[in-house]
Design an enzyme around this catalytic site. Structure first.
Site, PDB file in Angstrom:
ATOM      1  N   SER A 150      -6.373   4.506   8.439  1.00 26.49           N
ATOM      2  CA  SER A 150      -7.060   4.209   7.183  1.00 26.49           C
ATOM      3  C   SER A 150      -6.340   3.078   6.437  1.00 26.49           C
ATOM      4  CB  SER A 150      -7.093   5.490   6.325  1.00 26.49           C
ATOM      5  OG  SER A 150      -7.395   5.197   5.001  1.00 26.49           O
ATOM      6  N   HIS A 155       0.841  -1.199   0.000  1.00 30.45           N
ATOM      7  CA  HIS A 155       0.000   0.000   0.000  1.00 30.45           C
ATOM      8  C   HIS A 155       0.870   1.240   0.000  1.00 30.45           C
ATOM      9  CE1 HIS A 155      -4.207   1.295   0.510  1.00 30.45           C
ATOM     10  NE2 HIS A 155      -3.660   2.414   0.952  1.00 30.45           N
ATOM     11  N   LYS A 209      -7.541  -1.282   6.494  1.00 31.67           N
ATOM     12  CA  LYS A 209      -7.833  -2.018   5.251  1.00 31.67           C
ATOM     13  C   LYS A 209      -6.952  -3.260   5.146  1.00 31.67           C
ATOM     14  CE  LYS A 209      -7.432   1.578   2.309  1.00 31.67           C
ATOM     15  NZ  LYS A 209      -7.856   2.907   2.679  1.00 31.67           N
ATOM     16  N   ASP A 257     -13.727   2.733   7.220  1.00 31.03           N
ATOM     17  CA  ASP A 257     -12.714   3.487   6.474  1.00 31.03           C
ATOM     18  C   ASP A 257     -13.270   3.967   5.135  1.00 31.03           C
ATOM     19  OD1 ASP A 257     -10.083   4.572   5.825  1.00 31.03           O
ATOM     20  OD2 ASP A 257     -10.102   3.012   4.301  1.00 31.03           O
ATOM     21  N   ARG A 292     -13.193  12.455   4.191  1.00 28.39           N
ATOM     22  CA  ARG A 292     -11.919  13.178   4.365  1.00 28.39           C
ATOM     23  C   ARG A 292     -11.480  13.843   3.073  1.00 28.39           C
ATOM     24  NH1 ARG A 292      -8.105   8.864   5.684  1.00 28.39           N
ATOM     25  NH2 ARG A 292      -6.537  10.485   5.669  1.00 28.39           N
TER      26      ARG A 292
HETATM   27  N1  URA Z   1      -4.209   5.829   1.531  1.00 24.79           N
HETATM   28  C1  URA Z   1      -5.221   5.395   2.309  1.00 24.79           C
HETATM   29  O1  URA Z   1      -5.709   4.284   2.140  1.00 24.79           O
HETATM   30  N2  URA Z   1      -5.682   6.205   3.255  1.00 24.79           N
HETATM   31  C2  URA Z   1      -5.167   7.433   3.501  1.00 24.79           C
HETATM   32  O2  URA Z   1      -5.622   8.103   4.396  1.00 24.79           O
HETATM   33  C3  URA Z   1      -4.097   7.879   2.686  1.00 24.79           C
HETATM   34  C4  URA Z   1      -3.637   7.047   1.699  1.00 24.79           C
END
Ligand code: URA
Length: 431
Positions: free
Chosen positions: A183, A82, A187, A161, A168
């Protein structure tokens, strides 16, 4: 307990208890706590921060807001990667197929664009028919059968999220260490990854602008990962200028495909090989970085990574012909090549400036649920350290109307700085 009291406590710099965080996230997920209170909560966190304990509680509450997958019966080791978000960052679209082609199953839940930073889901939707709403069952089945999944948050995986992320994006509450860490990690935890590679961006086009802040975010996410029993590795990479050349949804997917075909810009290709090598290491397919890199290089050279992308697109209902013929992607009505206004060395291509200009062209959203224009964006031809002569192509604007094109051209010209003296290229990774 009342949501408003929890917001007030955070507004007044109090430390929230696990119960308060759990209560808020549960209520927000099931709709008892409305969006406006969710936004006020996010703003209070952005302004006043959270302790490491609060952040861990927030992450776990968001991960548990839906199902938490146990993939151990489906694959030996589920690996995920990620990025913390940036401009021109289409890494997942190239790296996931590379890694899957090396025999490592990868299942990933990605996000949409966030502020000036693009989102993998918006990019993938430039491929006609590509589904980003797999159910949990479909996610598991596809991971088992195809060894690769790239989808969005289903309603039953970290739904808190999903809702918070969309809020957001349009309430100025993105650049917050606890909100980003929770966040991303909620995930990853919900999707069942046992090993995680985090690509934490730093620089002008990252949410964490300094190396110090990026390091803090990386440390926090690694701590959360360990706490949740997941092997977690973080890389700190540059986001002062856009990654690669393409910025904008379809343009980025095309560049990711070209990279899998052995082409693409050198910096993006190098970035992908580096990330892929680390994913292969945490996934125990490679003993060291060099071996991981060789495997990743081979997956491009022998066409197996490109084949995995085909498998992925087909499995998720996308039109696989887009992978073989990039002229199928929707193209913008106006394309203009902008030339260098002077000779010299490029000393800056302000990533955030370019990202904001892309959003203004229609590649991102101004408010929740806005449609996006997949075709628009930029191709950045000259990057930091490149020498240019007056009149040489600097960048391309792809726009859907002439007024937007004019504004975007100006904005990207302003993102550029030049120097008479030699300028070194920017590093791709810091740590
Ligand atoms: N990627 C995400 O999944 N969440 C964030 O807040 C920033 C980048």
């Amino acid at each position: 307990m009342r949501a408003v009291d929890i917001i007030i406590k955070k507004r007044d710099r109090g430390e929230l208890t696990s119960q308060e965080i759990e209560f808020f996230i549960k209520g927000f997920t099931n709709g008892e706590i409305p969006d406006y209170q969710g936004a006020a909560f996010a703003m209070a966190i952005l302004l006043n921060g959270m302790t490491a304990f609060e952040t861990a509680d927030l992450t776990l509450a968001m991960a548990r807001s839906g199902q938490v997958l146990d993939l151990s019966k489906i694959v030996d080791l589920a690996v995920d990667k990620h990025s913390s978000g940036g401009v021109g960052d289409k890494t997942s679209i190239s790296v996931m197929p590379m890694v899957a082609a090396c025999g490592l199953p990868v299942g990933k839940m990605s996000g949409r664009g966030l502020g000036f930073s693009g989102g993998t889901l918006d990019k993938l939707e430039s491929i006609a028919g590509y589904r980003v709403d797999l159910t949990t069952e479909e996610f598991k089945q596809q991971l088992k059968e195809k060894g690769i999944v790239l989808t969005g948050q289903s309603l039953d995986l970290a739904p808190a999220d999903g809702k918070m992320y969309a809020l957001r994006d349009v309430t100025g509450t993105v650049p917050s260490l606890p909100l980003i860490a929770s966040s991303i990690m909620s995930k990853k935890i919900a999707a069942g990854a046992q090993a995680i590679v985090l690509d934490v961006k730093t620089g002008l086009g990252a949410f964490m602008q300094t190396l110090d802040e990026a390091r803090k975010l990386a440390d926090l996410m690694m701590d959360i990962g360990r706490l949740a029993g997941r092997k977690t590795v973080a890389l700190l990479s540059d986001m002062n200028q856009p990654l690669g050349g393409a910025v904008g949804n379809a343009l980025e997917v095309i560049e990711a495909i070209e990279t899998l075909c052995g082409g693409g810009p050198a910096d993006f290709r190098e970035h992908c090989l580096h990330v892929a090598a680390h994913v292969l290491m945490v996934g125990q397919r490679a003993n060291d970085f060099t071996a991981g890199r060789k495997l990743a290089e081979k997956s491009i050279a022998d066409g197996s990574a490109l084949e995995k992308l085909r498998v992925l697109v087909q499995a998720q209902g996308g039109d696989v012909r887009y992978v073989d013929d990039v002229s199928k992607f929707e193209r913008a009505k106006y394309v203009e090549v902008v030339s260098a206004p002077r000779s010299g060395f490029v000393s800056q291509v302000h990533a955030r400036g370019v990202g904001e200009a892309a959003v203004a062209l229609g590649a991102g959203r101004a408010k929740k649920g806005d449609p996006i224009d997949h075709a628009v964006g930029f191709i950045i031809h000259k990057k930091v350290g490149d020498q240019v002569q007056t009149g040489e192509p600097l960048f391309e604007v792809h726009a859907s109307d002439e007024t937007k094109l004019t504004e975007a051209r100006q904005a990207v010209l302003e993102a550029y700085r030049f120097n008479d003296e030699f300028v070194s290229p920017l590093p791709l990774f810091y740590e």
